[in-house]
Design a protein around this motif. Structure first.
Motif, PDB file in Angstrom:
ATOM      1  N   THR A  10       0.832  -1.193   0.000  1.00  0.00           N
ATOM      2  CA  THR A  10       0.000   0.000   0.000  1.00  0.00           C
ATOM      3  C   THR A  10       0.870   1.249   0.000  1.00  0.00           C
ATOM      4  O   THR A  10       1.852   1.315   0.738  1.00  0.00           O
ATOM      5  CB  THR A  10      -0.901   0.014   1.258  1.00  0.00           C
ATOM      6  N   LYS A  11       0.502   2.232  -0.812  1.00  0.00           N
ATOM      7  CA  LYS A  11       1.196   3.525  -0.813  1.00  0.00           C
ATOM      8  C   LYS A  11       0.763   4.293   0.419  1.00  0.00           C
ATOM      9  O   LYS A  11      -0.419   4.361   0.744  1.00  0.00           O
ATOM     10  CB  LYS A  11       0.810   4.310  -2.074  1.00  0.00           C
ATOM     11  N   GLY A  12       1.732   4.834   1.151  1.00  0.00           N
ATOM     12  CA  GLY A  12       1.414   5.620   2.333  1.00  0.00           C
ATOM     13  C   GLY A  12       0.641   6.877   1.965  1.00  0.00           C
ATOM     14  O   GLY A  12       1.030   7.599   1.044  1.00  0.00           O
ATOM     15  N   PRO A  13      -0.465   7.152   2.646  1.00  0.00           N
ATOM     16  CA  PRO A  13      -1.301   8.302   2.293  1.00  0.00           C
ATOM     17  C   PRO A  13      -0.630   9.637   2.618  1.00  0.00           C
ATOM     18  O   PRO A  13       0.095   9.759   3.609  1.00  0.00           O
ATOM     19  CB  PRO A  13      -2.564   8.099   3.137  1.00  0.00           C
ATOM     20  N   SER A  14      -0.902  10.633   1.801  1.00  0.00           N
ATOM     21  CA  SER A  14      -0.280  11.950   1.956  1.00  0.00           C
ATOM     22  C   SER A  14      -0.749  12.674   3.220  1.00  0.00           C
ATOM     23  O   SER A  14      -0.146  13.658   3.617  1.00  0.00           O
ATOM     24  CB  SER A  14      -0.554  12.816   0.725  1.00  0.00           C
ATOM     25  N   ARG A  15      -1.789  12.190   3.871  1.00  0.00           N
ATOM     26  CA  ARG A  15      -2.222  12.814   5.130  1.00  0.00           C
ATOM     27  C   ARG A  15      -1.356  12.350   6.310  1.00  0.00           C
ATOM     28  O   ARG A  15      -1.472  12.887   7.406  1.00  0.00           O
ATOM     29  CB  ARG A  15      -3.700  12.541   5.390  1.00  0.00           C
ATOM     30  N   TRP A  16      -0.495  11.336   6.090  1.00  0.00           N
ATOM     31  CA  TRP A  16       0.384  10.820   7.144  1.00  0.00           C
ATOM     32  C   TRP A  16       1.858  10.858   6.782  1.00  0.00           C
ATOM     33  O   TRP A  16       2.709  10.700   7.646  1.00  0.00           O
ATOM     34  CB  TRP A  16       0.034   9.370   7.465  1.00  0.00           C
ATOM     35  N   ASP A  20       7.603   9.613  -0.814  1.00  0.00           N
ATOM     36  CA  ASP A  20       7.115   8.296  -1.231  1.00  0.00           C
ATOM     37  C   ASP A  20       7.408   7.238  -0.176  1.00  0.00           C
ATOM     38  O   ASP A  20       8.564   6.976   0.161  1.00  0.00           O
ATOM     39  CB  ASP A  20       7.755   7.901  -2.557  1.00  0.00           C
ATOM     40  N   TRP A  22       5.882   3.251   1.172  1.00  0.00           N
ATOM     41  CA  TRP A  22       5.035   2.080   0.916  1.00  0.00           C
ATOM     42  C   TRP A  22       5.104   1.178   2.130  1.00  0.00           C
ATOM     43  O   TRP A  22       6.124   1.101   2.805  1.00  0.00           O
ATOM     44  CB  TRP A  22       5.540   1.293  -0.299  1.00  0.00           C
TER      45      TRP A  22
END
Length: 132
Positions: A10-16, A20, A22
């Motif tokens: 899963t790509k880490g969300p930009s809110r956290w 880049d 993963w």
């Protein structure tokens, strides 16, 4: 016994996360276990936002060099084979240095609520804070 089926990376969300990142869920067994383990990969310069964990978190670096910062301005470098403990409710961030990729195992426990509230997310870590 119960064998888990691997979930996709899963790509880490930009809110956290800044940059880049993963992750792969390594362990999230059913109750009554509260264990959670993610394998997290950071591109150079990528990092988490400020956050804390209700019952603490251990970070085991497997590749590269991690940088972990706290609100007092301290930044610690953690190398492969080293494990860093972040105490309960201590605001911190972690990520890769500017020159290389980093991978770690993030290990924590859920709370009895089991609703994700064991992690409290805050604001983005500034470049100034990350490059001390």
């Amino acid at each position: 016994m119960e064998l888990s089926t691997p979930a996709p990376t899963t790509k880490g969300p930009s809110r956290w996360f800044t940059g880049d990142v993963w992750f792969d869920v390594v362990a999230a067994p059913p109750a009554p276990s509260r264990l959670r383990v993610n394998l997290v990969r950071f591109a150079p310069g990528a990092r988490t936002f400020w956050h804390s964990h209700a019952v603490g978190q251990s970070l085991r670096v497997t590749q590269g060099v991690a940088r972990v910062g706290t609100r007092d301005g301290s930044v610690v470098e953690v190398r492969p084979g080293q494990t860093l403990w972040c105490p309960p409710d201590e605001a911190h961030w972690h990520g890769a240095g500017p020159d290389g990729f980093m991978e770690h195992l993030a290990m924590w426990e859920t709370t009895d609520a089991r609703d994700g509230s064991e992690t409290t997310w805050a604001e983005e870590v500034s470049d100034e804070e990350a490059h001390r």
